[in-house]
Every structure is written in C-alpha cells, then in structure tokens.
Write a protein that holds these residues in place. Structure first.
Motif, mmCIF file in Angstrom:
data_model
loop_
_atom_site.group_PDB
_atom_site.id
_atom_site.type_symbol
_atom_site.label_atom_id
_atom_site.label_comp_id
_atom_site.label_asym_id
_atom_site.label_seq_id
_atom_site.Cartn_x
_atom_site.Cartn_y
_atom_site.Cartn_z
ATOM 1 N N PRO A 301 70.072 9.257 -22.492
ATOM 2 C CA PRO A 301 68.747 9.814 -22.750
ATOM 3 C C PRO A 301 68.561 11.090 -22.131
ATOM 4 C CG PRO A 301 68.195 7.787 -22.264
ATOM 5 C CD PRO A 301 69.739 7.850 -21.843
ATOM 6 N N THR A 302 69.272 11.433 -20.781
ATOM 7 C CA THR A 302 69.357 12.830 -20.217
ATOM 8 C C THR A 302 70.091 13.589 -21.040
ATOM 9 O OG1 THR A 302 69.008 11.999 -17.885
ATOM 10 C CG2 THR A 302 70.155 14.185 -18.151
ATOM 11 N N CYS A 303 71.373 13.257 -21.433
ATOM 12 C CA CYS A 303 72.374 14.229 -22.201
ATOM 13 C C CYS A 303 71.654 14.589 -23.471
ATOM 14 C CB CYS A 303 73.535 13.396 -22.427
ATOM 15 S SG CYS A 303 74.597 13.547 -20.824
ATOM 16 N N LEU A 304 71.095 13.792 -24.185
ATOM 17 C CA LEU A 304 70.412 14.039 -25.429
ATOM 18 C C LEU A 304 69.411 15.101 -25.262
ATOM 19 C CD1 LEU A 304 70.184 10.492 -27.011
ATOM 20 C CD2 LEU A 304 71.155 12.358 -28.157
ATOM 21 N N GLN A 305 68.503 14.926 -24.291
ATOM 22 C CA GLN A 305 67.651 15.929 -24.017
ATOM 23 C C GLN A 305 68.272 17.312 -23.443
ATOM 24 O OE1 GLN A 305 64.338 15.664 -24.317
ATOM 25 N NE2 GLN A 305 64.367 17.818 -24.151
ATOM 26 N N MET A 306 69.297 17.502 -23.023
ATOM 27 C CA MET A 306 70.092 18.531 -22.472
ATOM 28 C C MET A 306 70.852 19.282 -23.644
ATOM 29 S SD MET A 306 72.171 17.378 -19.025
ATOM 30 C CE MET A 306 71.466 17.487 -17.499
ATOM 31 N N LEU A 307 71.329 18.460 -24.463
ATOM 32 C CA LEU A 307 71.512 18.979 -25.920
ATOM 33 C C LEU A 307 70.370 19.601 -26.686
ATOM 34 C CD1 LEU A 307 73.911 15.947 -26.858
ATOM 35 C CD2 LEU A 307 74.756 18.609 -26.492
ATOM 36 N N ARG A 308 69.247 19.148 -26.738
ATOM 37 C CA ARG A 308 68.173 19.624 -27.333
ATOM 38 C C ARG A 308 67.736 20.860 -26.754
ATOM 39 N NH1 ARG A 308 66.401 14.030 -28.483
ATOM 40 N NH2 ARG A 308 65.784 13.647 -26.295
ATOM 41 N N ASP A 309 67.929 21.228 -25.426
ATOM 42 C CA ASP A 309 67.598 22.079 -24.588
ATOM 43 C C ASP A 309 68.434 23.155 -24.595
ATOM 44 O OD1 ASP A 309 65.025 20.853 -24.208
ATOM 45 O OD2 ASP A 309 65.743 20.200 -22.048
ATOM 46 N N GLY A 310 69.720 22.959 -25.109
ATOM 47 C CA GLY A 310 70.519 24.062 -25.397
ATOM 48 C C GLY A 310 71.534 24.110 -24.192
ATOM 49 N N TRP A 311 71.735 23.086 -23.396
ATOM 50 C CA TRP A 311 72.582 23.419 -22.370
ATOM 51 C C TRP A 311 73.987 23.401 -22.725
ATOM 52 C CZ3 TRP A 311 72.030 21.025 -16.756
ATOM 53 C CH2 TRP A 311 70.772 21.001 -16.563
ATOM 54 N N ILE A 312 74.143 22.725 -23.900
ATOM 55 C CA ILE A 312 75.665 22.761 -24.364
ATOM 56 C C ILE A 312 75.585 23.300 -25.607
ATOM 57 C CG2 ILE A 312 77.878 21.488 -25.061
ATOM 58 C CD1 ILE A 312 77.213 21.469 -22.003
ATOM 59 N N ALA A 313 76.580 24.447 -25.918
ATOM 60 C CA ALA A 313 76.811 24.912 -27.158
ATOM 61 C C ALA A 313 77.852 24.293 -28.037
ATOM 62 C CB ALA A 313 77.126 26.414 -27.122
ATOM 63 N N SER A 314 77.200 23.517 -28.877
ATOM 64 C CA SER A 314 78.198 22.478 -29.607
ATOM 65 C C SER A 314 79.337 23.284 -30.266
ATOM 66 C CB SER A 314 77.413 21.656 -30.633
ATOM 67 O OG SER A 314 76.772 22.343 -31.406
ATOM 68 N N ASP A 315 79.077 24.433 -30.772
ATOM 69 C CA ASP A 315 79.841 25.212 -31.716
ATOM 70 C C ASP A 315 81.049 25.792 -30.906
ATOM 71 O OD1 ASP A 315 78.125 27.044 -30.581
ATOM 72 O OD2 ASP A 315 78.628 28.651 -31.689
ATOM 73 N N LEU A 316 81.002 25.697 -29.483
ATOM 74 C CA LEU A 316 82.005 26.228 -28.575
ATOM 75 C C LEU A 316 82.893 24.909 -28.197
ATOM 76 C CD1 LEU A 316 80.158 28.654 -25.969
ATOM 77 C CD2 LEU A 316 81.835 29.046 -27.829
ATOM 78 N N VAL A 317 82.339 23.646 -28.288
ATOM 79 C CA VAL A 317 82.929 22.692 -27.930
ATOM 80 C C VAL A 317 83.807 21.699 -29.376
ATOM 81 C CG1 VAL A 317 82.783 20.391 -27.050
ATOM 82 C CG2 VAL A 317 81.330 22.036 -26.318
ATOM 83 N N ILE A 318 83.024 21.897 -30.402
ATOM 84 C CA ILE A 318 83.660 21.223 -31.828
ATOM 85 C C ILE A 318 84.357 22.426 -32.464
ATOM 86 C CG2 ILE A 318 83.173 20.176 -33.801
ATOM 87 C CD1 ILE A 318 80.691 19.094 -32.494
ATOM 88 N N SER A 319 85.712 22.432 -32.670
ATOM 89 C CA SER A 319 86.654 23.342 -33.331
ATOM 90 C C SER A 319 86.619 22.807 -34.785
ATOM 91 C CB SER A 319 87.926 23.361 -32.836
ATOM 92 O OG SER A 319 88.509 22.112 -32.648
ATOM 93 N N HIS A 320 86.529 21.534 -35.109
ATOM 94 C CA HIS A 320 86.949 20.930 -36.545
ATOM 95 C C HIS A 320 85.924 19.827 -36.544
ATOM 96 C CE1 HIS A 320 90.670 22.969 -35.412
ATOM 97 N NE2 HIS A 320 90.881 23.094 -36.728
ATOM 98 N N VAL A 321 85.512 19.784 -37.806
ATOM 99 C CA VAL A 321 84.832 18.755 -38.797
ATOM 100 C C VAL A 321 85.514 18.356 -39.837
ATOM 101 C CG1 VAL A 321 82.421 17.933 -39.656
ATOM 102 C CG2 VAL A 321 82.540 19.492 -37.586
ATOM 103 N N MET A 322 85.841 16.914 -40.018
ATOM 104 C CA MET A 322 86.915 16.544 -41.030
ATOM 105 C C MET A 322 86.411 15.005 -41.540
ATOM 106 S SD MET A 322 90.270 17.750 -39.260
ATOM 107 C CE MET A 322 91.542 17.602 -40.465
ATOM 108 N N PRO A 323 86.747 14.924 -42.990
ATOM 109 C CA PRO A 323 86.282 13.670 -43.408
ATOM 110 C C PRO A 323 87.346 12.577 -43.096
ATOM 111 C CG PRO A 323 87.478 14.890 -44.970
ATOM 112 C CD PRO A 323 87.151 15.966 -43.829
ATOM 113 N N LEU A 324 87.001 11.255 -43.112
ATOM 114 C CA LEU A 324 87.530 10.320 -42.686
ATOM 115 C C LEU A 324 89.012 10.189 -43.187
ATOM 116 C CD1 LEU A 324 87.567 7.736 -41.036
ATOM 117 C CD2 LEU A 324 86.631 6.373 -43.035
ATOM 118 N N GLU A 325 89.222 10.553 -44.537
ATOM 119 C CA GLU A 325 90.599 10.626 -45.056
ATOM 120 C C GLU A 325 91.287 11.503 -44.511
ATOM 121 O OE1 GLU A 325 87.663 12.707 -48.103
ATOM 122 O OE2 GLU A 325 87.642 10.756 -46.634
ATOM 123 N N ARG A 326 90.979 12.591 -43.664
ATOM 124 C CA ARG A 326 91.845 13.462 -43.121
ATOM 125 C C ARG A 326 92.092 12.896 -41.686
ATOM 126 N NH1 ARG A 326 89.744 19.500 -44.362
ATOM 127 N NH2 ARG A 326 91.607 19.653 -43.020
#
Length: 348
Positions: A301-326
C-alpha cells in the motif's frame, strides 16, 4: 472465456517454452487474476542459468481479478490487483508478536503449476492488494519497490546521512530515489559498467555516480563525515545499500563511518556467496551488516501510494515492454546487455 491459456516454462540454459494449459479453477479463498503485466526479476535469470527441469516463473505481477472464490471479501471481480509474492499468516508466533516480517508460513502462489509469465494466475486473497490510479507499467514496479524500501528501512537511514548505493539494477535505482526522498545528505551510486543504468541513477537523484572499474568502492573520494564527539573522518559514508553480489560487501564495509550500517540484498550461489571480513576492524568501527530479505512481501500500500505520488519515475526504471511470446528474447537481452537494459516488463 476460453478454457485454456498460454503459460511460459523455463529451463537452463536460457530456454523458454510457451504451452497451452488449462486456466486454473478458482477455489475458496482464492482469486483468478488475468495477468496484465509481469516484470522480470534478477533472480529469474539465476533460474534460467540453473533450472534442470522446466519450471514456471514470474512474481512481479499486476492484473485484473476475473473470478473470486467463495469466502473472498476484500476483492471483487473487475478489481485491479497487485500480487504479493508472499503474505503473512496472522496466526503464527511471529505474527502474534507483531513481527509479520518474520512469518514464513503465510499463503502464496508458489506451488501453482503456472506463475506470472502466463495469461492467468491463481492467488490467495491475502496476497492481492487492490489499487487504482496507476497504469500497468507503473504498478508493476510495486514488488521490487517494496524490496528497495525494505533495504532503506533495514539500514535505518535518517535525514542527513550520506548513503552509498552499490548496484544500479532496478532495485538499486529505486533505492537511490527513496533515500533522496527521505532526506539523505549526499547520495552516491556505484555500478560496475558505464551505460544507461548509470545515467538513470543520476536522473533518480544521485549526487555522484561512478563506475567501479574506474573508481574502486574503497578509493572513491566521499566527503568528510563527522563522528559524534570526534574529529571528521575522511572519505566515508554513514549508510550503504548493496544490491550487487556479496563479493563487494567487504570492500564496501571499508568506507562505512564509525557506527555505520550496511544493508544488502545481493545474493549468489556456490563460492560466490562466501565472503571474508576482518572481524576486529568490523568490531572497533561499531559497524553493522544487516540482511534485507523482503519476504513476506510488505509495504505494497505504501509503495502504490508513492508511485501515485511520483516518487519513482517508471520510465527511468523500465527500459523494455515486450509480449509473452518474446520472453526468451527478453531474458537474453538482460543477460547480454545488462549495462543498458533495466527492468523488462512482459505483457501477456
């Protein structure tokens, strides 16, 4: 709804099979979740290197509750949920003493025939945290973010502490952002190779970022720190967080200030898990070495709220989004280009 789904199974060395398997039947106290995103964890790569038989994989899971079993009260069909990789039981001695972090008998999904790299997964109600206000690519960070937060809590970081974070994987990067937010004095980030991870560390709030191939951890010019009642000490930090393999722990202990704390989650197998430290130096420096092991998975719950509040920039952490077949391609990408590949998210 179809009666079958796609699910991934893995085996060493870096082999992936996609199989058509039955969708699990929901049972009392459990929910059936349609997986919308599942992140690849560094421990998954260890499985790809060591598993002698085909195994399911994936534990950073968010999705939609599509069916709820009898007796489920906290989750309704259609709810967006983040799945804890392990919960606590409420009834063991540790839970009753208020130490739910020490419970190892709570419900979890690990005995399932399929896990997060599949189109559906069964999960116990206790481990399903309902949320809203986040995109899947943000919410999927909640599990590793909880690991990073546990490291921060374990190290007892307080405002003004100078902090060194070693290892700029996704957990290390989020740890940098968290210690900056909680008021650390100066934040140092160390990584073994130059590339996108070091650039992300700077963007996450590190004051200084250095490559350990160019500056060994014990040689970097950290600023002077004062010892209570004593003269300042040269080139030390008050706290250290290690997400890299255990072999870096002895050198990192050398730069701890008097009374400093090192918290670590980095693991290895075989000879790689063994370290040697000079006990007298450790003792007379009043140093502490603390293991951070975020099981059961806490702080959702704490981390979900932090994510909503912008504590972590997800685009800096996630470099790739890929489908299951890959999925196999995603694992190989992480293995072969770890300097520039960060969190890879699979969307079934």
């Amino acid at each position: 709804m179809s009666e079958t789904m796609r699910a991934a199974f893995v085996k060493a060395p870096f082999q992936v099979q996609l199989r058509e398997v039955p969708i699990p039947e929901v049972k009392p106290g459990w929910i059936l979740v349609k997986v919308e995103a599942c992140g690849i964890c560094g421990t998954d790569l260890h499985t790809l290197r060591s598993a002698s038989d085909w195994s399911p994989l994936g534990h950073e899971i968010v999705g939609v509750a599509t069916k709820v079993g009898a007796g489920v009260r906290s989750v309704r069909e259609g709810d967006k949920v983040a799945l804890e990789s392990g919960s606590f039981c409420h009834t063991c001695a540790a839970c009753r003493d208020g130490r739910v972090d020490l419970c190892n008998t709570g419900p979890n999904y690990w005995s399932n025939p399929t896990l997060g790299f599949a189109e559906y997964i069964l999960a116990p109600e206790e481990g399903a945290v309902v949320f809203d206000g986040l995109e899947w690519e943000q919410a999927v960070l909640v599990e590793p973010m909880g690991v990073a937060l546990d490291m921060v809590y374990t190290a007892d970081i307080r405002p003004g502490h100078d902090v060194l974070v070693v290892g700029m994987g996704p957990i290390g990067l989020m740890a940098v952002a968290l210690v900056r937010r909680v008021g650390a004095g100066r934040v140092y980030a160390a990584h073994s190779r130059r590339g996108r991870r070091m650039e992300a560390a700077k963007a996450m709030g590190a004051d200084e970022v250095f490559c350990t191939q160019e500056w060994p951890i014990s040689c970097f010019p950290y600023r002077k720190r004062r010892v209570a009642g004593g003269a300042p000490r040269e080139h030390v930090v008050d706290r250290a967080l290690v997400t890299a393999p255990p072999r870096v722990i002895p050198e990192t202990l050398q730069v701890l200030n008097y009374g400093g704390i090192l918290s670590f989650i980095g693991i290895d197998w075989g000879e790689g898990q063994k370290i040697t430290i000079p006990a007298d130096d450790f003792h007379f420096n009043k140093a502490q070495l603390r293991a951070s092991f975020a099981s059961p998975a806490l702080y959702f719950p704490t981390c979900l709220q932090m994510l909503r509040d912008g504590w972590i920039a997800s685009d800096l952490v996630i470099s790739h989004v890929m489908p299951l077949e890959r999925l196999e391609e995603a694992f190989i990408l992480l293995r072969d280009d770890s300097a520039n590949t960060l969190k890879v998210v699979i969307k079934p």
